[in-house]
Design an enzyme around this catalytic site. Sequence first.
Site, short mmCIF file in Angstrom:
data_model
loop_
_atom_site.label_atom_id
_atom_site.label_comp_id
_atom_site.label_asym_id
_atom_site.label_seq_id
_atom_site.Cartn_x
_atom_site.Cartn_y
_atom_site.Cartn_z
NE ARG A 75 -3.47 2.18 2.96
CZ ARG A 75 -4.73 2.37 2.62
NH1 ARG A 75 -5.36 1.45 1.91
NH2 ARG A 75 -5.37 3.47 2.97
CG HIS A 90 -8.30 1.07 -3.11
ND1 HIS A 90 -7.76 -0.09 -2.59
CD2 HIS A 90 -8.79 1.77 -2.05
CE1 HIS A 90 -7.91 -0.09 -1.28
NE2 HIS A 90 -8.53 1.03 -0.92
CD GLN A 131 -13.05 -0.22 -0.73
OE1 GLN A 131 -12.33 -0.10 0.25
NE2 GLN A 131 -14.31 -0.61 -0.65
CG ASP A 187 -12.66 8.18 -1.77
OD1 ASP A 187 -12.66 8.11 -0.52
OD2 ASP A 187 -11.65 7.97 -2.47
CB CYS A 237 -13.71 3.28 -0.30
SG CYS A 237 -13.14 4.97 -0.56
NE ARG A 242 -10.38 -3.83 0.98
CZ ARG A 242 -9.53 -2.85 1.33
NH1 ARG A 242 -9.98 -1.66 1.69
NH2 ARG A 242 -8.22 -3.05 1.29
#
Length: 318
Positions: free
Chosen positions: A114, A141, A144, A236, A276, A304
């Site tokens: 990440r 991502h 996600q 987001d 998210c 997730r």
Amino acid sequence: MTALQQLNIDIKGKDLLTLADLEPQEILTLLENAVVLKEKTLKKQFDQPLKGKILGMIFDKSSTRTRVSFEVGMIQLGGSALYLNGNDLQLGRGETVADTAQVLSQYLDGIMIRTFSHSSVEELADHADIPVINGLTDLYHPCQALADLLTIYEKKGTLKGLKLAYIGDGNNVAHSLMIACTKVGMDVCIATPKGYFPDKTITARCEDFARQSGANMVITESPLEAVDSADIIYTDVWTSMGQELENEQRLKDFHEYQVNEALLKAAKEDYLFMHCLPAHRGEEVTAEVIDGQHSVVFEQAGNRLHAQKALLVEILRD
């Protein structure tokens, strides 16, 4: 699927840097397997297909969901996860990404990273002898988006033909949703201010995916156009990690892009609201929406774990 039986797909030992790396059927199979694994998890039935496997997790960005879900997932699958802070590695003292990749390949069975630069992840994957999973970069991502598809699939019973409206910055989350939707035949509409549109190269790839799947993709400056008759509303934060110096300007530029009850009147009556996380209530979304009856953000976050477990099994299995 009617029986608790997982399906194998041919991604063993492969990298996952973006969902564009997967074929539509591979994505759908991962979702089916995630449903199986989730049902077993809820019953506290933990198989151990990854017994003895070790996942190294490199973090250059702070994390709640990514770290906990990958670590718990590996434990439940019989393996283990090793947390590696990017600043604590020799990367922080100038060792090259290529050298780090080759060294970590001697110890680990896989790497999840990440970080900021997507090119760094590509370089890591190019030089590692073990699979690399993108846990987040400034461009993508994918994990996600995989969990998002799982959530929609569970709630709506299908993916193809639905419309997802994304309201906000044309960022890594938007990019991955565009790929995910166009791969599986979902319509997607991105509403973002001029100057914040998604990456042109990624948009062009998604247009190709849309033509292949029959999906419709629209990029617009109008939140109302995006939300009109949408099945899923997604947003987001307006300012992501690394963009803090832009926050004041972004608050002004995105002022008309808040997801609120007035905007959602144009959506379908049974719409889902997704985010998210983390969320800034009162900025990109009002509290009444994210805490309302249409919101599935916490189930989305929980998925997730299950989506990533399905991914880990297929990539790291013997």
